[in-house]
Design an enzyme around this catalytic site. Structure first.
Site, PDB file in Angstrom:
ATOM      1  N   HIS A 137      -3.321  -0.529   7.639  1.00  0.00           N
ATOM      2  CA  HIS A 137      -3.850   0.630   8.353  1.00  0.00           C
ATOM      3  C   HIS A 137      -4.784   1.447   7.459  1.00  0.00           C
ATOM      4  O   HIS A 137      -5.881   1.847   7.869  1.00  0.00           O
ATOM      5  CB  HIS A 137      -2.706   1.530   8.826  1.00  0.00           C
ATOM      6  CG  HIS A 137      -2.022   1.060  10.072  1.00  0.00           C
ATOM      7  ND1 HIS A 137      -2.706   0.600  11.168  1.00  0.00           N
ATOM      8  CD2 HIS A 137      -0.691   0.983  10.391  1.00  0.00           C
ATOM      9  CE1 HIS A 137      -1.843   0.271  12.122  1.00  0.00           C
ATOM     10  NE2 HIS A 137      -0.607   0.474  11.668  1.00  0.00           N
ATOM     11  N   HIS A 190       1.964  -3.768   5.904  1.00  0.00           N
ATOM     12  CA  HIS A 190       1.427  -3.353   7.201  1.00  0.00           C
ATOM     13  C   HIS A 190       0.732  -2.002   7.096  1.00  0.00           C
ATOM     14  O   HIS A 190      -0.395  -1.818   7.593  1.00  0.00           O
ATOM     15  CB  HIS A 190       2.585  -3.288   8.202  1.00  0.00           C
ATOM     16  CG  HIS A 190       2.227  -2.797   9.560  1.00  0.00           C
ATOM     17  ND1 HIS A 190       1.936  -3.649  10.605  1.00  0.00           N
ATOM     18  CD2 HIS A 190       2.114  -1.535  10.064  1.00  0.00           C
ATOM     19  CE1 HIS A 190       1.668  -2.933  11.692  1.00  0.00           C
ATOM     20  NE2 HIS A 190       1.776  -1.650  11.390  1.00  0.00           N
ATOM     21  N   GLU A 191       1.382  -1.032   6.429  1.00  0.00           N
ATOM     22  CA  GLU A 191       0.788   0.308   6.327  1.00  0.00           C
ATOM     23  C   GLU A 191      -0.460   0.299   5.455  1.00  0.00           C
ATOM     24  O   GLU A 191      -1.414   1.046   5.714  1.00  0.00           O
ATOM     25  CB  GLU A 191       1.817   1.302   5.791  1.00  0.00           C
ATOM     26  CG  GLU A 191       3.068   1.444   6.649  1.00  0.00           C
ATOM     27  CD  GLU A 191       2.770   1.753   8.110  1.00  0.00           C
ATOM     28  OE1 GLU A 191       1.756   2.413   8.404  1.00  0.00           O
ATOM     29  OE2 GLU A 191       3.561   1.327   8.976  1.00  0.00           O
TER      30      GLU A 191
END
Length: 585
Positions: A327, A323-324
């Site tokens: 980003h 997920h990071e």
């Protein structure tokens, strides 16, 4: 003079290879995994009981049980694995190919025969780590001892960001740092259709005290790549390096992240040298506890802020590192909680459109306001079942922006020759050159060989005598192998092969692979004293290490015609110096 250096291995490469060879030909039809431990929990050591209590203290732990560790031999040979969940229901998982097998660990990956689910298990030495996904259940497993595992049922409804303002914290960021069209084309030429992002995984002592860091990090890398495969995204990741840092967690992700990013603040500053050394495009720090579950340095991060911190209970199963990374590449949360349209209006995650929300994609998040608590799947948003073209098409962001991130630290052009390091007399070996880095495609493979043994007289062979060997130390071009990536070669004397490879920009890389032939190889394998192996050589010689792979030591043989100063160093496949083994006269 001749000398042999013994080098200690940091990896145990041979263990699983031997196990699989011993059991070759056996295939188990179905194997029941993680049967419940029937012993007395009081028999656990104080350290094991402390780890169990620690897992129970996490708010994301719904339930926890001690189970028998699987037999690694039986697991790896099983075509189907059966698992009983905490409700008593049985699920079967059929083995599939998984991207990410390694020389240092083995992987069992399978998908559920019913519903949506998969199982990812990493066998690292005698320890098993992994995740089991069954519809609306997420189980994580970690080793507790050599024969016991802890099985944790995750309460995914607890993964709620502490502050909803975090969703738009990057809305004022400068998004003008993307590559120009010409720069992007250069990067695509380097990586082809599938850029590889290299990740440095760091972790704190608090994390290492409670987890098997090797297994968890390996599982996380597998989950990265499986999410890309599931979504047909043209990107992959690989582990550049892993390292424990000497750092005490503050409990504040914001503080820990900025200290991780800082270059001269006295906190984890060595990470930046390691990043340079191992060509890591992205750095991720695993914390044991903290006030968030994950935090990225920036959305659409430049090289200087391509950093993230994640909490231990989300490393696997919740896919927080994945997920990071989303980003950092340029993706945002689902539109319901983050309606910022920069840097890409289509770059949002996606959640189950029906209420109650059962699932979400990698960039989706739980939202307390709307009471949406979905299980995160290893899927990136894209048109169709998992998104749309207007606001939920993160796969397009990955395909467009991964080249930029993968070019933060492009790996230099390098070639490695694989093949035997010794051959019985009269036998040939197969040798393959493996280029990496550089630009575009690899062409114009050119091979040479060299006599490393000295003067070799003709030998009687069937039909006559063998030709005279070339003078020692002279490279002879093998024109009949031009353009070949793999060759078969085997003279009757010690020799070295050299291969040159060119990339699309006419950069050239070369490497040398040395081979011992006949009795000399046998002598080294049996650890015969050097003096009995060979007299003083006529020229400077350096022979490839034996055995290879090795556990726990290998020998590197070199010979000097006269007394002189010597320095021998070990380099990584990317050309970086790792260690100096000897520096003496």
């Amino acid at each position: 003079m001749s000398k042999i250096i013994k080098l200690k291995s940091t990896f145990f490469i041979i263990a699983f290879i031997l196990i699989q060879l011993d059991l070759s030909g056996q295939v188990l039809s179905e194997y029941r995994i993680f049967t419940e431990f029937e012993g007395d929990e009081r028999s656990l050591t104080s350290d094991q009981q402390k780890i169990l209590r620690h897992f129970l203290d996490f708010e994301t732990t719904s339930d926890l049980r001690i189970v028998e560790s699987p037999s690694i031999n039986e697991l790896l040979l099983s075509e189907r694995v059966q698992f009983k969940d905490f409700l008593g229901d049985n699920y079967s998982f059929d083995k599939e190919k998984c991207k990410g097998n390694s020389d240092t660990y083995s992987v069992w990956y399978g998908t559920s025969e019913k519903g949506y689910g998969d199982m990812t298990l990493v066998a690292y030495d005698d320890r098993v780590t992994g995740t089991i996904y069954i519809d609306d259940q997420i189980y994580r497993t970690e080793p507790l001892s050599n024969n016991l595992n802890v099985l944790i049922l995750t309460d995914y409804s607890k993964f709620i960001p502490k502050d909803l303002s975090d969703y738009s914290e990057d809305s004022s960021a400068n998004y003008s740092e993307s590559n120009s069209d010409s720069e992007e084309e250069n990067v695509k030429a380097m990586y082809g259709n599938s850029p590889v992002i290299r990740i440095l995984m760091a972790y704190t002592p608090a994390f290492a005290a409670n987890h098997d860091e090797d297994g968890l990090i390996a599982t996380a890398i597998l989950e990265f790549n499986q999410s890309f495969v599931n979504s047909s995204a043209n990107v992959s990741v690989e582990l550049a390096y892993k390292r424990q840092v000497n750092y005490t967690e503050t409990g504040s992700f914001e503080t820990d992240l900025e200290r991780f990013i800082g270059t001269t603040d006295g906190y984890m500053d060595e990470i930046h040298n390691l990043r340079d050394q191992y060509y890591a495009d992205v750095c991720i720090l695993i914390l044991e506890t903290g006030n968030h579950y994950g935090l990225a340095g920036r959305i659409l991060a430049p090289k200087s802020r391509a950093f993230a911190v994640v909490r231990s209970d989300g490393v696997t199963g919740r896919y927080t590192p994945v997920h990071e990374l989303g980003h950092l590449i340029g993706a945002r949360h689902n539109i319901e909680v983050d309606n910022t349209m920069l840097p890409f209006p289509y770059g949002h995650g996606y959640i189950d459109p029906y209420s109650p929300c059962d699932w979400m994609t990698i960039m989706g998040v739980n939202d307390l306001k709307y009471n949406e608590f979905g299980v995160r799947r290893k899927q990136w948003s894209r048109p169709g079942y998992y998104g749309n073209t207007d606001t939920a098409y993160v796969v397009q962001v990955l395909n467009e922006e991964s080249y930029r991130v993968a070019n933060f630290y492009p790996v230099p052009f390098f070639v490695e020759i694989t093949g035997p390091t010794y051959l019985p007399s009269g036998e040939s070996g197969t040798f393959t050159v493996n280029p990496s880095g550089g630009s575009g495609t690899y062409t114009n493979y050119q091979w040479w060989y060299r006599n490393d043994e000295g003067s070799v007289p003709p030998k009687a062979v069937k039909g006559g005598v063998s030709p005279m060997a070339p003078p020692p130390g002279v490279w002879i071009y093998l024109s009949y192998y031009e353009g070949e990536k793999t060759i078969t070669f085997g003279p009757s004397y010690n020799f070295s092969l050299k291969c040159k490879v060119y990339d699309s920009d006419d950069n050239v890389a070369e490497n040398i692979h040395s081979v011992i032939v006949g009795g000399l190889a046998k002598g080294i394998a049996q650890q015969t004293p050097v003096a009995a192996i060979e007299a003083i050589p006529e020229q400077l010689t350096l022979i490839g290490n034996y055995p290879n792979p090795f556990n726990p030591t290998t020998s590197i043989k070199f010979g000097l015609p006269d007394a002189m100063s010597v320095e021998i160093s070990i380099y990584s496949i990317t050309g970086k110096k790792i260690s100096t083994l000897i520096r003496a006269s």
